[in-house]
Design a protein around this motif. Structure first.
Motif, PDB file in Angstrom:
ATOM      1  N   HIS A  14       0.854  -1.175   0.000  1.00 42.32           N
ATOM      2  CA  HIS A  14       0.000   0.000   0.000  1.00 42.32           C
ATOM      3  C   HIS A  14       0.893   1.229   0.000  1.00 42.32           C
ATOM      4  N   ASN A  15       0.736   2.058  -1.021  1.00 46.91           N
ATOM      5  CA  ASN A  15       1.602   3.236  -1.117  1.00 46.91           C
ATOM      6  C   ASN A  15       1.130   4.359  -0.201  1.00 46.91           C
ATOM      7  N   GLY A  16       2.020   5.326   0.015  1.00 45.09           N
ATOM      8  CA  GLY A  16       1.696   6.466   0.859  1.00 45.09           C
ATOM      9  C   GLY A  16       0.696   7.390   0.188  1.00 45.09           C
ATOM     10  N   MET A  17       0.329   8.429   0.921  1.00 49.36           N
ATOM     11  CA  MET A  17      -0.653   9.396   0.430  1.00 49.36           C
ATOM     12  C   MET A  17      -0.125  10.137  -0.796  1.00 49.36           C
ATOM     13  N   LEU A  18      -1.029  10.470  -1.694  1.00 52.92           N
ATOM     14  CA  LEU A  18      -0.675  11.227  -2.891  1.00 52.92           C
ATOM     15  C   LEU A  18      -1.211  12.638  -2.788  1.00 52.92           C
ATOM     16  N   GLN A  19      -0.330  13.607  -2.997  1.00 56.33           N
ATOM     17  CA  GLN A  19      -0.721  15.011  -3.039  1.00 56.33           C
ATOM     18  C   GLN A  19      -0.497  15.566  -4.439  1.00 56.33           C
ATOM     19  N   VAL A  20      -1.190  16.637  -4.747  1.00 56.46           N
ATOM     20  CA  VAL A  20      -1.008  17.339  -6.008  1.00 56.46           C
ATOM     21  C   VAL A  20      -0.707  18.795  -5.680  1.00 56.46           C
ATOM     22  N   ASN A  21       0.491  19.219  -6.022  1.00 61.43           N
ATOM     23  CA  ASN A  21       0.925  20.592  -5.735  1.00 61.43           C
ATOM     24  C   ASN A  21       0.739  20.947  -4.260  1.00 61.43           C
ATOM     25  N   GLY A  22       1.093  20.003  -3.387  1.00 70.13           N
ATOM     26  CA  GLY A  22       1.062  20.267  -1.960  1.00 70.13           C
ATOM     27  C   GLY A  22      -0.268  20.054  -1.283  1.00 70.13           C
ATOM     28  N   SER A  26      -7.962  15.028  -4.413  1.00 74.27           N
ATOM     29  CA  SER A  26      -9.361  14.742  -4.111  1.00 74.27           C
ATOM     30  C   SER A  26     -10.223  15.045  -5.315  1.00 74.27           C
ATOM     31  N   LYS A  27     -11.129  14.141  -5.584  1.00 72.16           N
ATOM     32  CA  LYS A  27     -12.050  14.365  -6.694  1.00 72.16           C
ATOM     33  C   LYS A  27     -12.932  15.575  -6.428  1.00 72.16           C
ATOM     34  N   LEU A  29     -12.115  18.235  -4.854  1.00 72.19           N
ATOM     35  CA  LEU A  29     -11.341  19.458  -5.079  1.00 72.19           C
ATOM     36  C   LEU A  29     -11.012  19.651  -6.559  1.00 72.19           C
ATOM     37  N   GLY A  30     -11.151  18.590  -7.310  1.00 67.30           N
ATOM     38  CA  GLY A  30     -10.871  18.673  -8.743  1.00 67.30           C
ATOM     39  C   GLY A  30      -9.390  18.766  -9.064  1.00 67.30           C
ATOM     40  N   ASN A  31      -8.530  18.444  -8.092  1.00 64.97           N
ATOM     41  CA  ASN A  31      -7.087  18.567  -8.321  1.00 64.97           C
ATOM     42  C   ASN A  31      -6.467  17.218  -8.683  1.00 64.97           C
ATOM     43  N   PHE A  32      -6.970  16.651  -9.745  1.00 67.18           N
ATOM     44  CA  PHE A  32      -6.431  15.385 -10.231  1.00 67.18           C
ATOM     45  C   PHE A  32      -6.288  15.463 -11.743  1.00 67.18           C
ATOM     46  N   PHE A  33      -5.481  14.577 -12.284  1.00 66.09           N
ATOM     47  CA  PHE A  33      -5.230  14.560 -13.727  1.00 66.09           C
ATOM     48  C   PHE A  33      -5.470  13.150 -14.258  1.00 66.09           C
ATOM     49  N   THR A  34      -5.939  13.064 -15.469  1.00 66.14           N
ATOM     50  CA  THR A  34      -6.049  11.773 -16.134  1.00 66.14           C
ATOM     51  C   THR A  34      -4.681  11.421 -16.714  1.00 66.14           C
ATOM     52  N   VAL A  35      -4.489  10.144 -17.027  1.00 64.08           N
ATOM     53  CA  VAL A  35      -3.231   9.721 -17.637  1.00 64.08           C
ATOM     54  C   VAL A  35      -2.995  10.468 -18.940  1.00 64.08           C
ATOM     55  N   ARG A  36      -4.038  10.652 -19.709  1.00 63.59           N
ATOM     56  CA  ARG A  36      -3.906  11.351 -20.992  1.00 63.59           C
ATOM     57  C   ARG A  36      -3.444  12.795 -20.793  1.00 63.59           C
ATOM     58  N   GLU A  37      -3.954  13.448 -19.766  1.00 59.30           N
ATOM     59  CA  GLU A  37      -3.551  14.832 -19.489  1.00 59.30           C
ATOM     60  C   GLU A  37      -2.087  14.900 -19.067  1.00 59.30           C
TER      61      GLU A  37
END
Length: 204
Positions: A14-22, A26-27, A29-37
């Motif tokens: 089980h990997n650690g927590m993932l953050q995006v730009n600090g 969270s879905k 918050l909308g701060n996620f990216f698709t693989v294509r993006e």
């Protein structure tokens, strides 16, 4: 989930927590990216290196800056590989360096393995052809350095081929004939077949 031709995976991590730009990804918050993006921003190898630079138990902060740094690291590795890119240079099949295997067998310490790769790159840039060959072998274990230096620097990476694989269903095992399988032929037995070594194949 398992080495082709072997059995179902016996070890899960089980990997650690993932953050995006600090911030926590969270879905809501909308701060996620698709693989294509993501592949539109950087080569697939840069994405892989970004993930591998953080130990799987640690918090990973995914950012555009991190992607740029990973791309620069790969530029350096590929520059070191130019020493064995010429047809006149012949290198016998090179084994994965012991220092790389030791890092990976130590709780899958990918950051340490990458640090060892930088040492090999230093030696290669200083004229060590064997070090360049060992760097290439180390990259193969981690799924890195899969291109020639010329292809990497000419195209800036493999983002477009990765996009084509994505569109073709590369990440879905619905077509056995079209599914890319990862060969473990170049891996030592304790890495390719951890269940055969008992505690030697321990992930943690």
């Amino acid at each position: 989930c398992a080495f082709p031709g072997s059995r179902f995976a016996r070890y899960w991590m089980h990997n650690g927590m993932l953050q995006v730009n600090g911030e926590k990804m969270s879905k809501s918050l909308g701060n996620f990216f698709t693989v294509r993006e993501i592949l539109a921003k950087a080569p697939a190898e840069a994405v892989r290196l970004l993930l591998l630079r953080t130990h799987y138990r640690s918090l990973l902060d995914f950012s555009d800056q991190g992607l740029a740094e990973a791309k620069k690291e790969l530029d350096r590795f590929y520059r070191a590989l130019e020493r064995i890119s010429q047809p006149v240079v012949t290198i016998a099949k090179t084994e994965v360096p012991a220092s790389i295997l030791a890092a990976l067998c130590d709780d899958l310490n990918t950051p340490l393995a990458i640090s060892e790769m930088h040492g090999l790159a230093d030696a290669a840039m200083a004229g060590g052809i064997q070090s360049a060959a060992e760097l290439k072998a180390a990259g193969a274990v981690l799924g890195l350095l899969q291109q020639t230096p010329d292809d990497w620097f000419r195209g800036g990476g493999d983002a477009q081929p990765a996009e084509r694989r994505l569109r073709a269903g590369f990440f879905h095992d619905h077509d056995a004939a079209g599914t890319q399988r990862i060969s473990g032929a170049h891996l030592p037995r304790e890495v390719a077949h951890p269940h055969a070594q008992g505690s030697a194949g321990r992930a943690g």
